[in-house]
Design a protein around this motif. Sequence first.
Motif, short mmCIF file in Angstrom:
data_model
loop_
_atom_site.label_atom_id
_atom_site.label_comp_id
_atom_site.label_asym_id
_atom_site.label_seq_id
_atom_site.Cartn_x
_atom_site.Cartn_y
_atom_site.Cartn_z
N GLN A 133 2.08 3.27 -26.33
CA GLN A 133 3.67 3.95 -26.22
C GLN A 133 3.44 4.01 -25.30
O GLN A 133 3.11 5.75 -24.84
CB GLN A 133 3.59 4.69 -27.56
N SER A 134 4.07 3.45 -24.10
CA SER A 134 3.78 3.81 -22.52
C SER A 134 5.26 4.91 -22.21
O SER A 134 6.78 4.63 -22.69
CB SER A 134 3.88 2.77 -21.46
N PRO A 135 5.25 5.56 -21.58
CA PRO A 135 6.17 6.48 -20.90
C PRO A 135 6.58 6.52 -19.30
O PRO A 135 7.34 7.00 -18.52
CB PRO A 135 5.40 7.70 -20.80
N PHE A 136 5.93 5.38 -19.22
CA PHE A 136 6.51 4.72 -17.89
C PHE A 136 7.82 3.63 -18.12
O PHE A 136 7.59 3.20 -18.64
CB PHE A 136 4.90 3.52 -17.10
N ALA A 137 8.75 4.07 -16.97
CA ALA A 137 9.80 3.02 -16.83
C ALA A 137 9.78 1.60 -16.89
O ALA A 137 8.49 0.91 -15.72
CB ALA A 137 10.76 3.95 -15.77
N SER A 138 10.76 0.60 -16.86
CA SER A 138 10.09 -0.96 -16.27
C SER A 138 10.75 -1.17 -15.43
O SER A 138 11.46 -0.36 -14.42
CB SER A 138 11.58 -0.90 -18.00
N ASN A 139 9.73 -2.25 -14.31
CA ASN A 139 10.34 -2.57 -13.24
C ASN A 139 9.83 -1.69 -12.44
O ASN A 139 10.48 -1.62 -11.30
CB ASN A 139 11.45 -3.45 -13.37
N SER A 140 9.50 -1.04 -11.93
CA SER A 140 9.17 0.40 -11.57
C SER A 140 8.01 -0.05 -10.79
O SER A 140 7.77 1.28 -9.70
CB SER A 140 9.31 1.65 -12.12
N TYR A 141 7.11 -0.33 -10.85
CA TYR A 141 5.30 -0.11 -10.29
C TYR A 141 5.54 -1.10 -9.08
O TYR A 141 5.44 -2.57 -9.74
CB TYR A 141 4.29 0.08 -11.37
N ASP A 142 4.34 -1.56 -8.21
CA ASP A 142 4.08 -2.21 -7.62
C ASP A 142 2.64 -2.66 -7.60
O ASP A 142 2.72 -3.94 -7.51
CB ASP A 142 4.43 -1.57 -5.91
N THR A 143 1.75 -1.74 -7.85
CA THR A 143 0.63 -2.11 -8.43
C THR A 143 0.65 -1.58 -9.48
O THR A 143 0.37 0.06 -9.74
CB THR A 143 -0.55 -1.89 -7.40
N ILE A 144 -0.43 -1.90 -10.17
CA ILE A 144 -1.19 -1.27 -11.46
C ILE A 144 -3.06 -2.15 -11.50
O ILE A 144 -3.12 -2.97 -10.88
CB ILE A 144 -0.80 -2.25 -12.97
N PHE A 145 -3.84 -0.60 -11.65
CA PHE A 145 -4.68 -1.12 -11.09
C PHE A 145 -5.69 -1.07 -12.94
O PHE A 145 -5.52 0.37 -13.68
CB PHE A 145 -5.68 0.08 -10.60
N ASN A 146 -6.24 -1.24 -13.75
CA ASN A 146 -6.60 -1.89 -15.11
C ASN A 146 -8.65 -2.20 -14.06
O ASN A 146 -9.34 -2.80 -14.36
CB ASN A 146 -6.26 -2.69 -15.28
N ILE A 147 -9.00 -0.92 -14.11
CA ILE A 147 -10.76 -0.72 -13.36
C ILE A 147 -11.65 -0.07 -14.49
O ILE A 147 -11.63 0.49 -15.37
CB ILE A 147 -10.41 0.40 -12.47
N LEU A 148 -12.46 -1.55 -15.14
CA LEU A 148 -13.21 -1.11 -16.45
C LEU A 148 -12.33 -0.77 -17.82
O LEU A 148 -12.82 0.03 -18.12
CB LEU A 148 -14.69 -0.13 -16.19
N LYS B 247 0.70 -1.62 0.07
CA LYS B 247 0.28 -0.30 0.28
C LYS B 247 0.69 1.35 -0.28
O LYS B 247 0.27 2.18 -0.35
CB LYS B 247 -0.94 0.06 1.34
N ASN B 248 2.11 1.19 1.07
CA ASN B 248 3.42 2.27 0.14
C ASN B 248 4.37 1.84 -0.91
O ASN B 248 4.85 2.98 -0.93
CB ASN B 248 3.98 2.09 1.83
N GLY B 249 3.21 1.83 -1.65
CA GLY B 249 4.71 0.82 -3.30
C GLY B 249 3.79 1.88 -3.91
O GLY B 249 3.08 3.70 -3.77
N VAL B 250 4.09 2.20 -5.70
CA VAL B 250 5.05 3.39 -6.59
C VAL B 250 3.19 1.86 -7.25
O VAL B 250 3.04 1.02 -7.63
CB VAL B 250 5.34 2.29 -7.03
N HIS B 251 2.34 3.16 -7.50
CA HIS B 251 1.05 2.41 -7.97
C HIS B 251 0.52 3.44 -9.83
O HIS B 251 0.75 4.65 -9.41
CB HIS B 251 -0.56 2.98 -7.21
N LEU B 252 -0.48 2.44 -10.02
CA LEU B 252 -0.63 3.36 -11.05
C LEU B 252 -1.85 2.42 -12.13
O LEU B 252 -2.53 1.43 -11.97
CB LEU B 252 0.77 2.67 -12.62
N ASP B 253 -2.56 3.81 -11.97
CA ASP B 253 -3.99 3.59 -12.62
C ASP B 253 -4.46 3.35 -14.16
O ASP B 253 -4.04 5.13 -14.37
CB ASP B 253 -4.95 4.40 -11.95
N VAL B 254 -4.30 2.34 -15.22
CA VAL B 254 -4.76 2.53 -16.15
C VAL B 254 -5.74 2.76 -16.72
O VAL B 254 -6.82 2.53 -16.27
CB VAL B 254 -3.82 1.01 -16.45
N GLY B 255 -6.04 3.64 -17.66
CA GLY B 255 -7.41 4.35 -17.89
C GLY B 255 -8.23 4.77 -17.60
O GLY B 255 -9.26 4.33 -16.41
#
Length: 279
Positions: free
Chosen positions: A149-164, A93-101
């Motif tokens: 064409q992602s502007p986000f770096a590899s191996n950098s995120y703890d959580t990806i949210f892919n909600i709807l 929960k204290n990591g790096v999180h990315l909300d996709v869309g």
Amino acid sequence: MKKIENSKIFINNHLDLFQCPICKDHFTPIQDYQLVCSNHHSFDLSKKGTVHFLLKQPQNEYNKDMLQSRRLIAEDGLWYPVLKNIVSEVNCKNGVHLDVGCGEGSHLQHLIKLGLEGTNIGFDISKDAIQLASAEYTNAFWCVADLAQSPFASNSYDTIFNILSPSNYKEFDRLLKPGGQVIKVVPSEKYLIEIRELIGKNNTPYSNKDVLNKFYQHYPNADRITVSYDHNLNSEMWEHLLNMTPLSWNIEESNKEQLILAPSEKITIEMEILVGAKD
């Protein structure tokens, strides 16, 4: 402090989370509100503190009116039980999180209210959506970007949210740290069934089988949580719900007006939360 200044500080403190979407190289520290990579591709910070990473403007159906309705129905609590279940599944929960869309940002904002900490980034292909998110919510970084064409770096995120929203599992695996999570939310059979019945789209029951199968192909040990409940609506929220759901976008305006005049007092929410982890 102005939003553009806050974003400049955020990016300079988190340059390792980003990469140039053109050449995939790293960015150098921001000078004069411009993000520049080592090969001199540049992206400007807007006055609202967002960055527009798109290389071309894609087609999307998200107009400002629809996005405002989505925000209002979200703030009415339509997805709150789903989001409560999501945050309980986050390992770091204290990591790096990315909300996709991320749309207009309401899902990520509520996850933060529920206890999601760390570094939070939301992106969407809709410039209007990101403008709304950045205007309303200040505890995350928002940008216009394309997963392809992602502007986000590899191996950098703890959580990806892919909600709807659409998925790209190859890209998710690139972005996640080892052991990082993908938390995907998809509709289930009875999701918004009242609207389906009213517009005649329930003759063939909705199935998410193909989406589930694809997720399990990539994450065979994934967990699956079904969340089902009724959400009460007043007439104003009913109209916003009809405005924001793709179910009603292609019906004739006269038919939509009839639906608005005959509001349902409740709506069924039934969703699957899929939790996969990168090896």
